[in-house]
Design a protein around this motif. Structure first.
Motif: not given
Length: 311
Positions: A234-246
């Motif tokens: 519910r709270h961790y965005p493990m499915g959409a982290m492209s911004e952090r990878y960038q």
């Protein structure tokens, strides 16, 4: 809440429980995991503001340190086949149980990015590790170390990601589990038993070491395990982290990915997306490797790790 809605939810819960019983999915009581129980279990523990972390520390403390970060549901014992080889190769190896898993404390949460970043910072500071330090993340652990490196690049020497989360999107099953009430019942009645059944099948097929089943059952028997998984969904965005990878892609931190082509949990196609976000990415591909490669193909994974980890 409207009275009709309450009745529908109550009936749904009743149907779920009644339906589950013939298939062996029953609501079993869970035991508390307090300090006294942890002391009985033994091992090393690190006291932090968020809770007490169960950890291991092997190898020469003057050797280059590597922190191994496990994934969503299976605790630090997932590294048991990998860790000795890294120690023999001259590394100091640290593993720990995420809060809510293994023998670590089970705080209420939320299990969000702040909690997982702080865990890693607590390990580095609490164990007095010299930084920058190498980090290896498996599945959700891959997303954890990327997120940490995006926030604290000065602490990170290099990253090795094994089938890392971050490019999964939001599947329907995860979305359903993430919903309050409905997700609580599904996860409580089916989630833990399904995970145990899956590990049992892997053990029986020879894809997982026999020790994994009793170890998983033991840690999942303590109160708070299911809550930690649900709160993470519910709270961790493990499915959409492209911004952090960038963000990591704009640093000079070396990043290497190890991935199986047959992975259906974190699809292999995420590697191409990651390569666009992280220009310095290098990779090792395991043909026909599933998401379980860390233990099912431990020898190949370990060899790739040793090749990737700079001296």
């Amino acid at each position: 809440m409207h009275i009709l809605t309450k009745i529908i939810l109550w009936l749904f819960a009743l149907v779920v429980v009644i339906t589950a019983i013939p298939y062996g999915y029953v609501l079993l009581p869970t035991a508390p995991l307090d300090r006294a129980e942890q002391d009985t279990l033994g091992g090393l523990y690190l006291d932090t503001k968020q809770g007490r972390l169960s950890y291991t520390r092997d190898g020469d403390e003057n050797a280059p340190a590597v922190i191994l970060v496990h994934g969503f549901s299976t605790p630090k014992f997932v590294w048991n086949q990998v860790k000795p080889e890294l120690v023999n190769a001259g590394f100091e190896v640290i593993t720990f149980d995420h809060l809510g898993r293994g023998f670590s404390d089970r705080p209420k949460g939320p299990y969000d990015s702040n909690l997982y970043r702080q865990e890693l910072l607590d390990v580095i500071e609490g164990l007095d590790l010299n930084t920058p330090v190498s980090m290896v993340g498996y599945s959700m652990g891959g997303a954890n170390v990327i997120d940490f490196a995006a926030e604290y690049p000065e602490h990170v020497k290099q990253l090795v990601l094994i089938a890392p989360a971050g490019y999964m999107g939001n599947s329907g099953s995860l979305s359903t589990l993430a919903k309050p009430i409905l997700g609580d019942y599904i996860a409580t009645v089916f989630g833990k038993e399904y995970a145990i059944k899956s590990i049992r099948e892997e053990v029986n097929s020879g894809a997982a070491p026999a020790e994994m089943l009793p170890l998983f059952e033991q840690q999942a028997s303590y109160h708070g395990y299911t809550n930690a998984l649900l709160s993470t969904l519910r709270h961790y965005p493990m499915g959409a982290m492209s911004e952090r990878y960038q963000i990591v892609g704009r640093t000079n931190i070396p990043v290497h990915a190890i991935w199986g082509t047959a992975d259906q949990v974190v699809p292999y196609c995420g590697l191409a997306e990651m390569a666009e976000d992280v220009p310095q990415l290098t990779s090792t591909t395991l043909d026909e490797g599933n998401h379980n490669i860390t233990y099912a193909r431990a020898r190949e994974v370990t060899r790739a790790l040793l090749d990737a980890l700079a001296p």
